[in-house]
Design an enzyme around this catalytic site. Structure first.
Site: not given
Length: 478
Positions: A144, A400-402
């Site tokens: 992100h 995982f901020c993805a």
């Protein structure tokens, strides 16, 4: 100054000696890191040495970094603002750290090194200085930090490729098909300014991306490219010159220097042409009142233009110290040892049929020490909680901020509903999350061996403890 420099030199020699062999500096043993002897309690009784296997989130500080920072701390002073001895020393240290980072990244002579708070901050800074009508191209596979900052640009999100060659071909098609921007005539390029943002190593799969080839494709179509090296720089050498990227961004806290600093390094022109994204002292060369009551400001054209406020000299020096430590240890040795650990983990997980490792490019793709997986019959939050509570192993679970990437990789993967720690799903969606294990230069073999053994035992025998959901997290029931 001499006392500080002597102390720093002593810490450097100790750190290097701890990993030396008859052939010279090597990395047959893990580099010393803080926390390597910390013990944690187990819910089943007793204590165990903590196995920190979440390097991709924040790596522990190298002992070398801690020693260097401790040696400097008594000499701490204001940077760029004082005539006193400690201020002058701190300013010299700050600017020499800039040189050290430039050398670590093999920057070009005209490149600027700007110190920020993190990779996220670096990429948001670059987003703030984009020329008008700049078009941005970014794969949905990005973290992100590199997926979301481009709110003031025309963004094209590219689908997840399944091979490195497909990544290059996808980018080439997108750049070839882009429409001219309104400012293309004044820009001098037929289609106006464009920027490609790409990761060097995935924070989900650990797979290395074809950065050099993507840079060549970008430049062939008149675009520039920024490399998110947050997961690459701690594991592999990064050469701005060789990769031919325009900018590179990374964070200290992933580079064994967790003191709140980051780096944006690369071409100076867009940075010099834009107003500072953070206005204040240090960024301005001259401020004068006008007759109409306003002020005229002349901004610096150096890196200081985007470093307003009192800088984080401790964080900056820690990054420089980490850069030196990794360089002195030797990336050939670091990479070889990490491949050894990767093989241990992947071979161990391959022996558990219930485990599916997530991958874009396939099993043979080169990668860093970041591996994500799911386990049949387990919610990932539950599994991660059991690893921590029953084995003293710290991993990461979630997206995982993805989020787009993990959702793509999981696809229609069945996930247990309503289990302990199962994340809430939006209406019409399933609950999705995965487990990530990550490691690096400070990881001993025992940590990954314990992890593999724990995975096998949990899959075969189940958890030994009861767990409950507390504020969205799975925790041991008491």
């Amino acid at each position: 100054m001499s006392a500080f420099l002597n102390a720093a030199a002593a810490s450097a020699s100790v750190a290097t000696a701890s990993v030396a062999t008859a052939e010279g500096p090597a990395c047959a043993e893990p580099l010393p890191v803080l926390g390597r002897d910390v013990t944690v309690p187990l819910v089943t009784g007793g204590e165990v040495t903590y196995a920190a296997l979440d390097y991709a989130a924040s790596a522990p500080a190298l002992q070398r970094v801690w020693d260097d920072v401790a040696a400097y701390a008594p000499y701490y002073g204001s940077v760029h603002r004082g005539a006193g001895y400690l201020s002058q020393l701190s300013t010299d240290l700050f600017e020499q750290s800039r040189v050290t980072v430039a050398e670590f990244l093999d920057c070009r002579p005209a490149d600027q090194v700007i110190f920020t708070r993190s990779t996220t901050d670096s990429l948001n800074l670059l987003a703030a200085v984009l020329p008008a009508d700049c078009q941005v191209f970014v794969f949905e596979t990005e973290h992100h930090a590199s997926l979301l900052p481009w709110t003031n640009a025309q963004v094209t999100y590219l689908n997840a490729p399944r091979t490195p060659d497909e990544a290059v071909a996808t980018l080439e098609r997108a750049l070839a098909d882009r429409e001219p921007s309104p400012s293309s005539s004044s820009w001098g390029d037929p289609k106006g300014p464009a920027l490609v943002c790409v990761t060097g190593a995935s924070n989900v799969t650990g797979e290395l991306w074809p950065v050099k080839e993507l840079a060549a494709a970008a430049h062939a179509h008149g675009a520039r490219i920024v490399l998110d090296a947050a997961q690459l720089a701690p594991h592999h050498p990064v050469s701005v010159r060789d990769l031919d990227v325009d900018w590179v961004a990374f964070s200290g806290h992933k580079l064994y220097a967790p003191f709140g600093s980051g780096v944006l390094a690369g071409r100076a022109d867009w940075l010099q042409q834009a107003e500072p994204s953070l206005a204040g002292g240090g960024a301005s060369r001259k401020v004068a009142r006008r007759e109409d009551g306003g002020v005229d400001v002349e901004w610096h054209t150096t890196a200081a233009r985007h470093e307003a406020g009192s800088p984080n000299v401790i964080g900056v020096y820690s990054i420089a110290s980490a850069c030196k430590a990794l360089t002195e240890a030797g990336f050939d040795s670091l990479v070889a040892r990490e491949r050894h650990l990767i093989a241990k983990v992947r071979e161990g997980l391959a022996e558990v049929p219930a485990v599916r490792v997530l991958s874009l490019f396939g099993d043979e793709a080169p990668r860093v020490g970041v591996i994500s997986f799911v386990v049949d019959g387990w919610n990932s939050s539950h599994f991660a909680a059991a690893l921590s509570a029953e084995y003293g192993i710290g991993v990461r679970d979630g997206l995982f901020c993805a989020h787009p990437l993990v959702r793509t990789l999981l696809g229609s993967e069945p996930q247990a509903q309503g289990e302990c720690g199962a994340p809430e799903a939006a209406p019409g969606e399933r609950s999705l999350n995965a487990i990530r294990v990550s490691f690096g230069a400070g990881t001993p073999d025992e940590h990954v061996e314990r992890f593999v053994r724990a995975v096998k035992e949990l899959v075969a025998d189940g958890a030994k403890w009861q767990y409950r959901t507390e504020e969205g997290r799975c925790v041991p029931a008491v």
